[in-house]
Design a protein around this motif. Sequence first.
Motif, PDB file in Angstrom:
ATOM      1  N   ASN A  23       0.856  -1.191   0.000  1.00 11.01           N
ATOM      2  CA  ASN A  23       0.000   0.000   0.000  1.00 11.01           C
ATOM      3  C   ASN A  23       0.885   1.232   0.000  1.00 11.01           C
ATOM      4  OD1 ASN A  23      -1.627   2.275   1.189  1.00 11.01           O
ATOM      5  ND2 ASN A  23      -3.221   0.700   1.173  1.00 11.01           N
ATOM      6  N   VAL A  24       0.536   2.222  -0.807  1.00 12.20           N
ATOM      7  CA  VAL A  24       1.384   3.408  -0.915  1.00 12.20           C
ATOM      8  C   VAL A  24       1.558   4.110   0.428  1.00 12.20           C
ATOM      9  CG1 VAL A  24      -0.482   5.017  -1.518  1.00 12.20           C
ATOM     10  CG2 VAL A  24       1.862   5.438  -2.366  1.00 12.20           C
ATOM     11  N   TYR A  25       0.573   3.983   1.311  1.00 12.91           N
ATOM     12  CA  TYR A  25       0.660   4.622   2.628  1.00 12.91           C
ATOM     13  C   TYR A  25       1.216   3.697   3.715  1.00 12.91           C
ATOM     14  CZ  TYR A  25      -2.125   8.443   0.681  1.00 12.91           C
ATOM     15  OH  TYR A  25      -2.584   9.502  -0.074  1.00 12.91           O
ATOM     16  N   GLY A  26       1.616   2.486   3.314  1.00  9.82           N
ATOM     17  CA  GLY A  26       2.206   1.573   4.277  1.00  9.82           C
ATOM     18  C   GLY A  26       1.184   0.664   4.938  1.00  9.82           C
ATOM     19  N   PRO A  27       1.586  -0.046   5.997  1.00  9.86           N
ATOM     20  CA  PRO A  27       2.887   0.079   6.673  1.00  9.86           C
ATOM     21  C   PRO A  27       4.033  -0.475   5.826  1.00  9.86           C
ATOM     22  CG  PRO A  27       1.655  -1.756   7.578  1.00  9.86           C
ATOM     23  CD  PRO A  27       0.715  -1.055   6.631  1.00  9.86           C
ATOM     24  N   TYR A  28       5.202   0.110   6.014  1.00  7.58           N
ATOM     25  CA  TYR A  28       6.384  -0.243   5.245  1.00  7.58           C
ATOM     26  C   TYR A  28       7.346  -1.104   6.060  1.00  7.58           C
ATOM     27  CZ  TYR A  28       5.387   2.849   1.295  1.00  7.58           C
ATOM     28  OH  TYR A  28       4.833   3.435   0.170  1.00  7.58           O
ATOM     29  N   GLU A  29       7.779  -2.206   5.460  1.00  8.14           N
ATOM     30  CA  GLU A  29       8.925  -2.944   5.987  1.00  8.14           C
ATOM     31  C   GLU A  29      10.194  -2.158   5.625  1.00  8.14           C
ATOM     32  OE1 GLU A  29       8.580  -7.390   5.064  1.00  8.14           O
ATOM     33  OE2 GLU A  29       7.438  -6.430   3.447  1.00  8.14           O
ATOM     34  N   ASP A  30      11.244  -2.354   6.393  1.00  5.91           N
ATOM     35  CA  ASP A  30      12.487  -1.660   6.096  1.00  5.91           C
ATOM     36  C   ASP A  30      13.660  -2.618   6.116  1.00  5.91           C
ATOM     37  OD1 ASP A  30      14.022  -0.985   9.039  1.00  5.91           O
ATOM     38  OD2 ASP A  30      11.877  -1.398   9.135  1.00  5.91           O
ATOM     39  N   LYS A  31      14.633  -2.321   5.258  1.00  2.00           N
ATOM     40  CA  LYS A  31      15.813  -3.177   5.157  1.00  2.00           C
ATOM     41  C   LYS A  31      16.999  -2.349   4.694  1.00  2.00           C
ATOM     42  CE  LYS A  31      17.474  -7.493   3.069  1.00  2.00           C
ATOM     43  NZ  LYS A  31      17.165  -8.605   2.137  1.00  2.00           N
ATOM     44  N   ILE A  32      18.136  -2.521   5.339  1.00  2.89           N
ATOM     45  CA  ILE A  32      19.377  -1.904   4.868  1.00  2.89           C
ATOM     46  C   ILE A  32      19.914  -2.761   3.730  1.00  2.89           C
ATOM     47  CG2 ILE A  32      21.740  -1.257   5.456  1.00  2.89           C
ATOM     48  CD1 ILE A  32      20.788  -0.803   8.327  1.00  2.89           C
ATOM     49  N   VAL A  33      20.164  -2.132   2.574  1.00  5.13           N
ATOM     50  CA  VAL A  33      20.587  -2.907   1.401  1.00  5.13           C
ATOM     51  C   VAL A  33      21.980  -2.530   0.913  1.00  5.13           C
ATOM     52  CG1 VAL A  33      18.228  -3.318   0.636  1.00  5.13           C
ATOM     53  CG2 VAL A  33      19.444  -1.269  -0.158  1.00  5.13           C
ATOM     54  N   LEU A  34      22.544  -1.441   1.419  1.00  2.86           N
ATOM     55  CA  LEU A  34      23.887  -1.017   1.010  1.00  2.86           C
ATOM     56  C   LEU A  34      24.531  -0.255   2.157  1.00  2.86           C
ATOM     57  CD1 LEU A  34      25.984  -0.764  -1.371  1.00  2.86           C
ATOM     58  CD2 LEU A  34      24.917   1.443  -1.871  1.00  2.86           C
ATOM     59  N   ALA A  35      25.751  -0.661   2.528  1.00  3.16           N
ATOM     60  CA  ALA A  35      26.486   0.014   3.597  1.00  3.16           C
ATOM     61  C   ALA A  35      27.979  -0.050   3.283  1.00  3.16           C
ATOM     62  CB  ALA A  35      26.186  -0.637   4.947  1.00  3.16           C
ATOM     63  N   GLN A  36      28.757   0.759   3.974  1.00  2.00           N
ATOM     64  CA  GLN A  36      30.194   0.837   3.699  1.00  2.00           C
ATOM     65  C   GLN A  36      30.893  -0.486   3.914  1.00  2.00           C
ATOM     66  OE1 GLN A  36      32.264   4.002   5.734  1.00  2.00           O
ATOM     67  NE2 GLN A  36      34.285   3.238   5.183  1.00  2.00           N
ATOM     68  N   GLY A  37      30.550  -1.167   4.988  1.00  2.00           N
ATOM     69  CA  GLY A  37      31.180  -2.450   5.288  1.00  2.00           C
ATOM     70  C   GLY A  37      32.683  -2.329   5.387  1.00  2.00           C
ATOM     71  N   SER A  38      33.389  -3.187   4.681  1.00  2.00           N
ATOM     72  CA  SER A  38      34.851  -3.211   4.733  1.00  2.00           C
ATOM     73  C   SER A  38      35.499  -2.320   3.679  1.00  2.00           C
ATOM     74  CB  SER A  38      35.339  -4.655   4.543  1.00  2.00           C
ATOM     75  OG  SER A  38      34.910  -5.153   3.275  1.00  2.00           O
ATOM     76  N   THR A  39      34.698  -1.572   2.946  1.00  2.00           N
ATOM     77  CA  THR A  39      35.224  -0.741   1.857  1.00  2.00           C
ATOM     78  C   THR A  39      35.625   0.640   2.358  1.00  2.00           C
ATOM     79  OG1 THR A  39      33.168   0.361   1.167  1.00  2.00           O
ATOM     80  CG2 THR A  39      33.524  -1.905   0.401  1.00  2.00           C
ATOM     81  N   ALA A  40      36.208   1.419   1.454  1.00  2.00           N
ATOM     82  CA  ALA A  40      36.586   2.801   1.763  1.00  2.00           C
ATOM     83  C   ALA A  40      35.501   3.791   1.369  1.00  2.00           C
ATOM     84  CB  ALA A  40      37.881   3.161   1.030  1.00  2.00           C
ATOM     85  N   ILE A  41      34.349   3.286   0.920  1.00  2.00           N
ATOM     86  CA  ILE A  41      33.282   4.161   0.429  1.00  2.00           C
ATOM     87  C   ILE A  41      32.327   4.473   1.568  1.00  2.00           C
ATOM     88  CG2 ILE A  41      31.571   4.510  -1.366  1.00  2.00           C
ATOM     89  CD1 ILE A  41      34.507   4.097  -2.286  1.00  2.00           C
TER      90      ILE A  41
END
Length: 529
Positions: free
Chosen positions: A230-248
């Motif tokens: 549904n456009v108004y949610g409720p929304y699940e959330d998930k982290i999909v990209l993080a710095q981790g072991s990189t220099a970014i």
Amino acid sequence: MNSNLGKQSMAIWSPDLGNGYYQNPIIHADYSDPDVIRVGEDFFMVASSFNMSPCLPVLHSKDLVNWTIINHVFEKLPFSYYDEPRQSEGVWAPSIRYHKGQFWVFFATPDDGIFMSKTNNPFGTWSSLHLVKKTKGWIDPCPFWDEDGQAYLVHAFAKSRIGFKSVLHICKMKPDGTELLDEGTLVFDGNAHHPTIEGPKLYKRNGFYYIVAPAGGVTDGWQTILRSKNVYGPYEDKIVLAQGSTAINGPHQGAWVELKSGESWFIHFQDKGAYGRITHLQPMSWEDDWPLIGSNINANGVGEPVMSWKKPLDVLTTPTVPQTSDDFSGDRLGLQWQWRANVKREWYSLLDNKLRLFSRNRTEGVTTLFNTGQIVTQKFPAFVFTATTSVSFHPHDEDDVTGLIVFGHDYAGLKIRRGCAAISISFFNGYYNGEKAEEDETLIKQIEAEALYLRVEVKEHAICQFSYSVDQIGFQEIGSPFQANSGGWSGAQLGIFCLNEGVRTSSGYADFDWFYISENEKGDVDGNI
């Protein structure tokens, strides 16, 4: 004229490795808060321009790797207080969409509201800005048109203006994008697990609504995906990209792009201090209707940024980067140039293959370059590089000055003025403490010459060394090395200027024959450290 101007300086930084692969960043320049769409065989990017004018750059690519600047959405902000530099204000986090044959751009200024412009030709003229909602503190708007024709707008909030942040709202909107139909519905509160969630982009795929939004802050944050039926949610959330072991670090605020084949890619920025918020491209895949961005190094479902990958498209493109060097031979100022405030036509002209900057007075009460609008600048284009320009100075008044500058909250450069018997050259430093700027200037010497060549060599970690020459062969260093830094939300900038520091009207001017970016004579061009 400098014979090198016809060459693209690809040795400085090229994302295209020429073997079917690319390296990050795809743009080693400050194109902050990028949003990207595909229309047919073409890709278009927009980015924040803050207090600079012309405003809101539009870039174009055929392969998501090689980009050029093609336009700006509008020339200047429609408010007189932007006639003076308002550091880090102005155009924040635009979004671009294609709907019913039109390209739409939405953006907010933190103090004025949400605006829209559209066109059927992104290379041509965009419509005059339309104020969608007059408000303070509503930021990062993104439009969305559902299959039933209903239009929505998702946005975030700026605590500095409205007293809170870390929440996202969705408003109903007229299908023509001209007006919001309600005050919005809270669809996600990130205060507990995704503080400073912002920059939302709304998409739909396989029956799911997705809000792509960064959280955690630009230097230490991560990329979050919200998902709902549904456009108004409720929304699940998930982290999909993080710095981790990189220099970014970051990695922050970007756009999902789908190719004709259905393959997905993600563009985001990395905050790199003096170099600004540089642009990265990540592969993107789907599993159980959740995206994975980058490389799943730890097999934990959270991607990490890649430094090199196979190019998205195997198309014949000439390796290119956003424009830098300029011989001023066109009938308009190069698209790489922006002014530090709403531009005034009286500041410059283009004639006889020269950029002529006029010695106009500053706004009454302005005494530092930090608060001066008539400085024309471009972004740092690489990790290390050299910028050289040729200037012929024609002062009319003793308060006329011209020169070369590296600009940030701290700034430095070379300043030329008329001396007793010749012209004098000085080295100056400026410092901004968050409330006011102070400057100091040291006279170096007087020179009898009709033209000078001014140069700054930007070395590793944005250490800048200024120099000058009377013959373009032997350059004499001036001043101590200067550590460039960012200017608030913007990276450091290269600039040239001419102005009158007094109160008398002057007819003086400075002619710049060319401005050339080259690689350093010695130095590491690898910016991935």
